[in-house]
Design a protein around this motif. Structure first.
Motif, mmCIF file in Angstrom:
data_model
loop_
_atom_site.group_PDB
_atom_site.id
_atom_site.type_symbol
_atom_site.label_atom_id
_atom_site.label_comp_id
_atom_site.label_asym_id
_atom_site.label_seq_id
_atom_site.Cartn_x
_atom_site.Cartn_y
_atom_site.Cartn_z
ATOM 1 N N ASP A 248 -83.691 7.793 -80.782
ATOM 2 C CA ASP A 248 -84.859 6.928 -80.610
ATOM 3 C C ASP A 248 -85.037 6.553 -79.142
ATOM 4 O O ASP A 248 -86.144 6.361 -78.672
ATOM 5 N N GLU A 249 -83.911 6.436 -78.435
ATOM 6 C CA GLU A 249 -83.886 6.129 -77.005
ATOM 7 C C GLU A 249 -82.846 7.024 -76.344
ATOM 8 O O GLU A 249 -82.046 7.660 -77.021
ATOM 9 N N GLU A 250 -82.826 7.018 -75.023
ATOM 10 C CA GLU A 250 -81.801 7.759 -74.288
ATOM 11 C C GLU A 250 -80.603 6.851 -74.041
ATOM 12 O O GLU A 250 -80.755 5.704 -73.638
ATOM 13 N N HIS A 251 -79.417 7.382 -74.327
ATOM 14 C CA HIS A 251 -78.175 6.660 -74.087
ATOM 15 C C HIS A 251 -77.241 7.567 -73.305
ATOM 16 O O HIS A 251 -77.226 8.784 -73.514
ATOM 17 N N ARG A 252 -76.451 6.965 -72.422
ATOM 18 C CA ARG A 252 -75.449 7.711 -71.658
ATOM 19 C C ARG A 252 -74.091 7.096 -71.921
ATOM 20 O O ARG A 252 -73.954 5.876 -71.907
ATOM 21 N N TYR A 253 -73.110 7.969 -72.162
ATOM 22 C CA TYR A 253 -71.758 7.518 -72.484
ATOM 23 C C TYR A 253 -70.756 8.254 -71.606
ATOM 24 O O TYR A 253 -70.910 9.446 -71.339
ATOM 25 N N THR A 254 -69.728 7.546 -71.166
ATOM 26 C CA THR A 254 -68.571 8.158 -70.521
ATOM 27 C C THR A 254 -67.445 8.092 -71.540
ATOM 28 O O THR A 254 -67.038 7.004 -71.950
ATOM 29 N N LEU A 255 -66.971 9.257 -71.964
ATOM 30 C CA LEU A 255 -66.050 9.350 -73.090
ATOM 31 C C LEU A 255 -64.768 10.083 -72.737
ATOM 32 O O LEU A 255 -64.778 11.016 -71.921
ATOM 33 N N ARG B 39 -59.400 16.056 -63.827
ATOM 34 C CA ARG B 39 -58.492 15.989 -62.677
ATOM 35 C C ARG B 39 -57.046 16.034 -63.153
ATOM 36 O O ARG B 39 -56.711 15.424 -64.174
ATOM 37 N N PRO B 40 -56.187 16.729 -62.412
ATOM 38 C CA PRO B 40 -54.770 16.805 -62.804
ATOM 39 C C PRO B 40 -54.152 15.417 -62.940
ATOM 40 O O PRO B 40 -54.381 14.536 -62.111
ATOM 41 N N GLY B 41 -53.407 15.225 -64.032
ATOM 42 C CA GLY B 41 -52.727 13.953 -64.255
ATOM 43 C C GLY B 41 -53.596 12.851 -64.816
ATOM 44 O O GLY B 41 -53.121 11.738 -65.020
ATOM 45 N N GLN B 42 -54.891 13.125 -65.062
ATOM 46 C CA GLN B 42 -55.792 12.111 -65.605
ATOM 47 C C GLN B 42 -56.407 12.610 -66.913
ATOM 48 O O GLN B 42 -56.466 13.810 -67.163
ATOM 49 N N GLU B 43 -56.854 11.658 -67.730
ATOM 50 C CA GLU B 43 -57.533 12.027 -68.969
ATOM 51 C C GLU B 43 -58.840 12.746 -68.661
ATOM 52 O O GLU B 43 -59.506 12.448 -67.665
ATOM 53 N N VAL B 44 -59.202 13.679 -69.536
ATOM 54 C CA VAL B 44 -60.496 14.348 -69.419
ATOM 55 C C VAL B 44 -61.584 13.331 -69.728
ATOM 56 O O VAL B 44 -61.481 12.577 -70.694
ATOM 57 N N LYS B 45 -62.614 13.283 -68.887
ATOM 58 C CA LYS B 45 -63.756 12.393 -69.107
ATOM 59 C C LYS B 45 -65.012 13.249 -69.194
ATOM 60 O O LYS B 45 -65.187 14.194 -68.427
ATOM 61 N N TRP C 69 -70.495 9.804 -84.064
ATOM 62 C CA TRP C 69 -70.055 11.104 -83.552
ATOM 63 C C TRP C 69 -68.810 10.903 -82.702
ATOM 64 O O TRP C 69 -68.574 9.816 -82.176
ATOM 65 N N GLN C 70 -68.035 11.968 -82.537
ATOM 66 C CA GLN C 70 -66.781 11.905 -81.774
ATOM 67 C C GLN C 70 -66.722 13.054 -80.784
ATOM 68 O O GLN C 70 -67.102 14.190 -81.106
ATOM 69 N N LEU C 71 -66.215 12.738 -79.573
ATOM 70 C CA LEU C 71 -65.873 13.788 -78.622
ATOM 71 C C LEU C 71 -64.540 14.362 -79.086
ATOM 72 O O LEU C 71 -63.498 13.726 -78.924
ATOM 73 N N SER C 72 -64.569 15.517 -79.721
ATOM 74 C CA SER C 72 -63.364 16.093 -80.331
ATOM 75 C C SER C 72 -62.476 16.810 -79.325
ATOM 76 O O SER C 72 -61.262 16.664 -79.354
ATOM 77 N N ARG C 73 -63.095 17.588 -78.452
ATOM 78 C CA ARG C 73 -62.291 18.348 -77.490
ATOM 79 C C ARG C 73 -63.195 18.968 -76.428
ATOM 80 O O ARG C 73 -64.406 19.027 -76.592
ATOM 81 N N VAL C 74 -62.543 19.417 -75.351
ATOM 82 C CA VAL C 74 -63.210 20.207 -74.331
ATOM 83 C C VAL C 74 -62.400 21.492 -74.205
ATOM 84 O O VAL C 74 -61.212 21.458 -73.881
ATOM 85 N N GLU C 75 -63.028 22.608 -74.504
ATOM 86 C CA GLU C 75 -62.358 23.902 -74.489
ATOM 87 C C GLU C 75 -62.518 24.576 -73.131
ATOM 88 O O GLU C 75 -63.484 24.332 -72.414
ATOM 89 N N ASP C 76 -61.566 25.435 -72.810
ATOM 90 C CA ASP C 76 -61.605 26.294 -71.617
ATOM 91 C C ASP C 76 -61.558 25.543 -70.293
ATOM 92 O O ASP C 76 -62.113 25.993 -69.294
#
Length: 94
Positions: A41-48, A27-33, A61-68
């Motif tokens: 071993d199990e399922e995990h969900r993350y908001t990053l 969203r404009p003006g907000q950080e990319v999530k 592991w790291q969320l490095s970037r979101v392209e395009d």
């Protein structure tokens, strides 16, 4: 594998687990999530945000970037930032 590229609806795998994106919020003006699902071993969900890290088994592991952004053809890029203990070189003997 040290880098994973994820597209909408496409799952990717590394030696330590499977990754998929649930959604990307740019969203404009907000950080990319990114809402990420990781199955090891199990399922995990993350908001990053860009730069956030998360565990996958004994690795970090790291969320490095979101392209395009803001198109719908985005690519989420994850990088392994620390290896598992089994893959790390053993210390030299003295």
């Amino acid at each position: 594998m040290n880098t994973v590229h994820l597209w909408h609806g496409i799952q990717a795998s590394s030696d330590s687990g499977r990754f998929s994106v649930i959604y990307v919020s740019a969203r404009p003006g907000q950080e990319v999530k990114v809402r990420l699902c990781v199955v090891s071993d199990e399922e995990h969900r993350y908001t990053l945000n860009i730069g956030d890290t998360f565990p996958v088994r004994d690795e970090i592991w790291q969320l490095s970037r979101v392209e395009d952004l803001p198109s719908d053809d985005w690519t989420v890029v994850l990088d392994k930032v620390s290896p598992s203990p089994e893959s790390a070189p053993s210390p030299a003997s003295s």
